[in-house]
Motif scaffolding. Structure first.
Motif, PDB file in Angstrom:
ATOM      1  N   UNK A  86       0.817  -1.222   0.000  1.00  0.00           N
ATOM      2  CA  UNK A  86       0.000   0.000   0.000  1.00  0.00           C
ATOM      3  C   UNK A  86       0.850   1.272   0.000  1.00  0.00           C
ATOM      4  N   UNK A  87       0.251   2.403  -0.361  1.00  0.00           N
ATOM      5  CA  UNK A  87       0.987   3.673  -0.358  1.00  0.00           C
ATOM      6  C   UNK A  87       1.690   3.927   0.967  1.00  0.00           C
ATOM      7  N   UNK A  88       2.974   4.302   0.866  1.00  0.00           N
ATOM      8  CA  UNK A  88       3.806   4.520   2.042  1.00  0.00           C
ATOM      9  C   UNK A  88       4.962   5.430   1.663  1.00  0.00           C
ATOM     10  N   UNK A  89       5.723   5.850   2.657  1.00  0.00           N
ATOM     11  CA  UNK A  89       6.918   6.659   2.416  1.00  0.00           C
ATOM     12  C   UNK A  89       8.078   6.101   3.225  1.00  0.00           C
ATOM     13  N   UNK A  90       9.298   6.440   2.777  1.00  0.00           N
ATOM     14  CA  UNK A  90      10.522   6.171   3.533  1.00  0.00           C
ATOM     15  C   UNK A  90      11.196   7.519   3.798  1.00  0.00           C
ATOM     16  N   UNK A  91      11.121   8.034   5.022  1.00  0.00           N
ATOM     17  CA  UNK A  91      11.603   9.394   5.283  1.00  0.00           C
ATOM     18  C   UNK A  91      13.112   9.565   5.223  1.00  0.00           C
ATOM     19  N   UNK A  92      13.874   8.451   5.284  1.00  0.00           N
ATOM     20  CA  UNK A  92      15.326   8.604   5.379  1.00  0.00           C
ATOM     21  C   UNK A  92      16.098   8.091   4.170  1.00  0.00           C
ATOM     22  N   UNK A  93      15.419   7.678   3.113  1.00  0.00           N
ATOM     23  CA  UNK A  93      16.163   7.175   1.956  1.00  0.00           C
ATOM     24  C   UNK A  93      15.278   7.084   0.727  1.00  0.00           C
ATOM     25  N   UNK A 117      14.213  -1.860 -13.385  1.00  0.00           N
ATOM     26  CA  UNK A 117      14.433  -1.153 -12.129  1.00  0.00           C
ATOM     27  C   UNK A 117      13.624   0.137 -12.132  1.00  0.00           C
ATOM     28  N   UNK A 118      13.291   0.600 -10.923  1.00  0.00           N
ATOM     29  CA  UNK A 118      12.520   1.843 -10.771  1.00  0.00           C
ATOM     30  C   UNK A 118      12.971   2.508  -9.474  1.00  0.00           C
ATOM     31  N   UNK A 119      13.126   3.833  -9.503  1.00  0.00           N
ATOM     32  CA  UNK A 119      13.561   4.557  -8.309  1.00  0.00           C
ATOM     33  C   UNK A 119      12.397   5.366  -7.742  1.00  0.00           C
ATOM     34  N   UNK A 120      12.213   5.249  -6.428  1.00  0.00           N
ATOM     35  CA  UNK A 120      11.242   6.059  -5.697  1.00  0.00           C
ATOM     36  C   UNK A 120      12.015   7.117  -4.920  1.00  0.00           C
ATOM     37  N   UNK A 121      11.855   8.396  -5.254  1.00  0.00           N
ATOM     38  CA  UNK A 121      12.617   9.444  -4.570  1.00  0.00           C
ATOM     39  C   UNK A 121      12.339   9.475  -3.069  1.00  0.00           C
ATOM     40  N   UNK A 122      13.323   9.911  -2.335  1.00  0.00           N
ATOM     41  CA  UNK A 122      13.268   9.940  -0.869  1.00  0.00           C
ATOM     42  C   UNK A 122      12.060  10.713  -0.360  1.00  0.00           C
ATOM     43  N   UNK A 123      11.329  10.089   0.558  1.00  0.00           N
ATOM     44  CA  UNK A 123      10.245  10.770   1.266  1.00  0.00           C
ATOM     45  C   UNK A 123       8.932  10.870   0.536  1.00  0.00           C
ATOM     46  N   UNK A 124       8.863  10.459  -0.745  1.00  0.00           N
ATOM     47  CA  UNK A 124       7.626  10.612  -1.502  1.00  0.00           C
ATOM     48  C   UNK A 124       6.739   9.375  -1.357  1.00  0.00           C
ATOM     49  N   UNK A 161      18.422   2.346   8.210  1.00  0.00           N
ATOM     50  CA  UNK A 161      17.138   2.394   8.914  1.00  0.00           C
ATOM     51  C   UNK A 161      16.264   3.415   8.208  1.00  0.00           C
ATOM     52  N   UNK A 162      15.627   2.999   7.104  1.00  0.00           N
ATOM     53  CA  UNK A 162      14.937   3.949   6.229  1.00  0.00           C
ATOM     54  C   UNK A 162      13.658   4.487   6.845  1.00  0.00           C
ATOM     55  N   UNK A 163      13.037   3.706   7.725  1.00  0.00           N
ATOM     56  CA  UNK A 163      11.725   4.077   8.252  1.00  0.00           C
ATOM     57  C   UNK A 163      10.651   3.860   7.208  1.00  0.00           C
ATOM     58  N   UNK A 164       9.494   3.378   7.633  1.00  0.00           N
ATOM     59  CA  UNK A 164       8.365   3.188   6.725  1.00  0.00           C
ATOM     60  C   UNK A 164       7.118   3.783   7.363  1.00  0.00           C
ATOM     61  N   UNK A 165       6.494   4.716   6.666  1.00  0.00           N
ATOM     62  CA  UNK A 165       5.255   5.332   7.127  1.00  0.00           C
ATOM     63  C   UNK A 165       4.145   4.854   6.208  1.00  0.00           C
ATOM     64  N   UNK A 166       3.331   3.909   6.696  1.00  0.00           N
ATOM     65  CA  UNK A 166       2.200   3.395   5.917  1.00  0.00           C
ATOM     66  C   UNK A 166       1.070   4.413   5.955  1.00  0.00           C
ATOM     67  N   UNK A 167       0.639   4.872   4.800  1.00  0.00           N
ATOM     68  CA  UNK A 167      -0.403   5.901   4.760  1.00  0.00           C
ATOM     69  C   UNK A 167      -1.726   5.376   5.334  1.00  0.00           C
ATOM     70  N   UNK A 168      -2.219   4.196   4.917  1.00  0.00           N
ATOM     71  CA  UNK A 168      -3.487   3.730   5.511  1.00  0.00           C
ATOM     72  C   UNK A 168      -3.402   3.541   7.023  1.00  0.00           C
TER      73      UNK A 168
END
Length: 208
Positions: free
Chosen positions: A97-104, A136-143, A166-173
């Protein structure tokens, strides 16, 4: 008086410049040794080896979306090395699901199957792609980003590389509907009613 004003402006400019430099170099801190060893740990080849993903080689087909990480918590030898990976297994029809990684940022390599992937930038523009095996696909940091295996029967497997231990994962749902944010705040934010918000929360609540 003029000299004091100039000095103050110069001082503020220095602070601002320092802040920009800090932002540009943000990430895992540099270390002053070759590697970091936890207390009471013997350093040999075993310390630099992680075997926790071996089981994936002989495992059967995934029945749901699953993440297997090799990050700081699982692999202490990564401390100070600014790198980690995750193996993503997608059952047919499953999604990360939609999420972000705040540190990478995240660099995803699809090793089997197909995936629909995408991210949303800070102007709310959506960038999507359908990946084939070997892409391959890149997801920019924090998006905010996602992955989805739309295949009806075939699973998909990908490896994600990160520039942090330790990238951190913020799950939006989960962040929105599985925390203690007031139902009225969410209802107003999504232009719906409290009953709908409570229904969403119930669907995301941890299973007993």
């Amino acid at each position: 008086m003029a000299s004091k004003t100039f000095a103050m402006k110069f001082f503020l400019l220095l602070i601002f410049s320092f802040a920009i430099i800090q932002m540009a170099t943000a990430g895992d801190p540099d270390i002053l040794s070759d590697f970091i060893v936890p207390p009471n740990v013997t350093v040999d080849g075993n310390f630099f080896t992680y075997t926790g993903i071996r089981s994936l080689i002989t495992a059967g087909l995934p029945t749901a979306f699953k993440v297997s990480k090799a990050a700081l918590t699982e692999f202490p030898a990564l401390n100070g090395q600014s790198v980690s990976i995750a193996v993503l297994e997608f059952a047919a029809g499953s999604t990360n699901p939609p999420h972000t990684h705040p540190r990478s940022a995240e660099l995803l390599f699809l090793i089997d199957g197909t995936l629909q992937v995408g991210f949303v930038d800070t102007t709310n523009k959506l960038f999507t792609q359908t990946l084939q095996t070997g892409d391959m696909f890149v997801f920019p940091k924090g998006l905010v980003h996602f992955q989805y295996n739309s295949a009806a029967k075939a699973p998909a497997i990908a490896i994600s590389a990160f520039g942090s231990t330790n990238v951190g994962t913020v799950s939006i749902p989960n962040t929105l509907f599985n925390t203690s944010i007031d139902d009225n705040v969410l209802a107003l934010s999504f232009k719906t009613d409290v009953a709908t918000i409570q229904h969403l929360k119930a669907g995301l609540a941890p299973k007993p």
